[in-house]
Design a protein around this motif. Structure first.
Motif, PDB file in Angstrom:
ATOM      1  N   MET A 131      11.618   9.527   0.173  1.00 56.33           N
ATOM      2  CA  MET A 131      11.349   9.048   1.518  1.00 56.33           C
ATOM      3  C   MET A 131      10.343   9.992   2.169  1.00 56.33           C
ATOM      4  O   MET A 131      10.417  11.195   2.010  1.00 56.33           O
ATOM      5  N   LYS A 132       9.425   9.427   2.904  1.00 58.83           N
ATOM      6  CA  LYS A 132       8.449  10.200   3.657  1.00 58.83           C
ATOM      7  C   LYS A 132       8.955  10.371   5.084  1.00 58.83           C
ATOM      8  O   LYS A 132       9.778   9.585   5.556  1.00 58.83           O
ATOM      9  N   ILE A 133       8.411  11.376   5.767  1.00 59.00           N
ATOM     10  CA  ILE A 133       8.855  11.614   7.140  1.00 59.00           C
ATOM     11  C   ILE A 133       8.542  10.431   8.044  1.00 59.00           C
ATOM     12  O   ILE A 133       9.312  10.113   8.945  1.00 59.00           O
ATOM     13  N   SER A 134       7.444   9.734   7.780  1.00 59.32           N
ATOM     14  CA  SER A 134       7.117   8.557   8.601  1.00 59.32           C
ATOM     15  C   SER A 134       8.194   7.480   8.435  1.00 59.32           C
ATOM     16  O   SER A 134       8.574   6.822   9.411  1.00 59.32           O
ATOM     17  N   GLU A 135       8.704   7.313   7.229  1.00 58.95           N
ATOM     18  CA  GLU A 135       9.777   6.340   6.989  1.00 58.95           C
ATOM     19  C   GLU A 135      11.060   6.792   7.683  1.00 58.95           C
ATOM     20  O   GLU A 135      11.797   5.975   8.250  1.00 58.95           O
ATOM     21  N   PHE A 136      11.323   8.098   7.615  1.00 53.79           N
ATOM     22  CA  PHE A 136      12.518   8.628   8.265  1.00 53.79           C
ATOM     23  C   PHE A 136      12.442   8.401   9.774  1.00 53.79           C
ATOM     24  O   PHE A 136      13.403   7.943  10.383  1.00 53.79           O
ATOM     25  N   LYS A 137      11.291   8.701  10.357  1.00 59.60           N
ATOM     26  CA  LYS A 137      11.127   8.479  11.801  1.00 59.60           C
ATOM     27  C   LYS A 137      11.268   7.002  12.149  1.00 59.60           C
ATOM     28  O   LYS A 137      11.880   6.664  13.163  1.00 59.60           O
ATOM     29  N   SER A 138      10.735   6.123  11.315  1.00 57.11           N
ATOM     30  CA  SER A 138      10.865   4.679  11.560  1.00 57.11           C
ATOM     31  C   SER A 138      12.317   4.237  11.515  1.00 57.11           C
ATOM     32  O   SER A 138      12.713   3.311  12.225  1.00 57.11           O
ATOM     33  N   SER A 139      13.118   4.909  10.696  1.00 61.23           N
ATOM     34  CA  SER A 139      14.536   4.533  10.572  1.00 61.23           C
ATOM     35  C   SER A 139      15.318   4.816  11.844  1.00 61.23           C
ATOM     36  O   SER A 139      16.431   4.306  12.017  1.00 61.23           O
ATOM     37  N   LEU A 140      14.748   5.610  12.745  1.00 59.46           N
ATOM     38  CA  LEU A 140      15.440   5.933  13.995  1.00 59.46           C
ATOM     39  C   LEU A 140      15.617   4.713  14.896  1.00 59.46           C
ATOM     40  O   LEU A 140      16.426   4.743  15.822  1.00 59.46           O
ATOM     41  N   THR A 141      14.896   3.636  14.613  1.00 56.57           N
ATOM     42  CA  THR A 141      15.068   2.412  15.397  1.00 56.57           C
ATOM     43  C   THR A 141      16.250   1.580  14.893  1.00 56.57           C
ATOM     44  O   THR A 141      16.675   0.646  15.567  1.00 56.57           O
ATOM     45  N   ALA A 142      16.765   1.912  13.722  1.00 55.71           N
ATOM     46  CA  ALA A 142      17.900   1.175  13.148  1.00 55.71           C
ATOM     47  C   ALA A 142      19.204   1.632  13.799  1.00 55.71           C
ATOM     48  O   ALA A 142      19.291   2.744  14.323  1.00 55.71           O
ATOM     49  N   PRO A 143      20.228   0.780  13.742  1.00 59.50           N
ATOM     50  CA  PRO A 143      21.509   1.162  14.349  1.00 59.50           C
ATOM     51  C   PRO A 143      22.292   2.186  13.531  1.00 59.50           C
ATOM     52  O   PRO A 143      23.165   2.868  14.067  1.00 59.50           O
ATOM     53  N   ASN A 144      21.979   2.302  12.241  1.00 58.54           N
ATOM     54  CA  ASN A 144      22.694   3.227  11.351  1.00 58.54           C
ATOM     55  C   ASN A 144      21.705   4.036  10.536  1.00 58.54           C
ATOM     56  O   ASN A 144      20.597   3.572  10.252  1.00 58.54           O
ATOM     57  N   PRO A 145      22.125   5.235  10.104  1.00 57.12           N
ATOM     58  CA  PRO A 145      21.224   6.051   9.280  1.00 57.12           C
ATOM     59  C   PRO A 145      20.971   5.395   7.926  1.00 57.12           C
ATOM     60  O   PRO A 145      21.765   4.557   7.474  1.00 57.12           O
ATOM     61  N   PRO A 146      19.877   5.775   7.269  1.00 57.89           N
ATOM     62  CA  PRO A 146      19.593   5.226   5.936  1.00 57.89           C
ATOM     63  C   PRO A 146      20.729   5.547   4.959  1.00 57.89           C
ATOM     64  O   PRO A 146      21.369   6.594   5.059  1.00 57.89           O
ATOM     65  N   GLU A 147      20.949   4.643   4.046  1.00 59.05           N
ATOM     66  CA  GLU A 147      21.993   4.827   3.018  1.00 59.05           C
ATOM     67  C   GLU A 147      21.638   5.992   2.106  1.00 59.05           C
ATOM     68  O   GLU A 147      20.472   6.191   1.759  1.00 59.05           O
ATOM     69  N   GLY A 148      22.652   6.755   1.729  1.00 57.77           N
ATOM     70  CA  GLY A 148      22.495   7.770   0.699  1.00 57.77           C
ATOM     71  C   GLY A 148      21.820   9.062   1.110  1.00 57.77           C
ATOM     72  O   GLY A 148      21.466   9.858   0.247  1.00 57.77           O
TER      73      GLY A 148
END
Length: 97
Positions: free
Chosen positions: A1-18
Motif C-alpha cells: 500500500m502507498k501512503i496516498s492509498e492509506f490517506k484515501s482510506s481515511l474516507t472509509a468507515p473502517n480501516p483497511p483489512e489486514g
C-alpha cells in the motif's frame, strides 16, 4: 500500500483489512479519533507502538508523557510538525511491511 492509498482510506468507515495495530492506530488518528488511536497504541510493549504512543501524547499536548514514550521507543521528540510526524510514521510502517 502507498501512503496516498492509506490517506484515501481515511474516507472509509473502517480501516483497511489486514493492517497492523500500529497502522490502524494512525488510521484512527488520521480520522480524528484520538481515543481509539491511543487505545490501540497503549497495549503492545514493542518500540513501534511506544513511538506511536509518544506521537499521540505529543499531539494531545502532554509533552512530559510524550517524552517518556519517545524514550521507551529509543528515540527523541522530533522537531517537525504533527502532520509531518504522522506521515513519517505511516511511511515507516508501510515501507517495513
Amino acid at each position: 500500500m502507498k501512503i496516498s492509498e492509506f490517506k484515501s482510506s481515511l474516507t472509509a468507515p473502517n480501516p483497511p483489512e489486514g493492517i497492523s495495530s500500529q497502522l490502524e492506530a494512525l488510521w484512527f488518528d488520521g480520522k480524528g479519533d484520538w481515543k481509539s488511536a491511543h487505545d490501540l497504541a497503549d497495549g503492545p510493549a514493542d518500540k513501534l507502538s511506544a513511538r506511536i504512543h509518544a506521537y499521540l501524547h505529543r499531539k494531545e499536548g502532554d509533552i512530559w508523557n510524550a517524552d517518556y514514550w519517545y524514550r521507551r521507543a529509543g528515540e527523541i521528540r522530533p522537531d517537525i510538525s504533527l502532520e509531518a510526524e504522522w506521515e513519517m510514521l505511516v511511511n515507516r510502517i508501510l515501507k517495513s511491511s
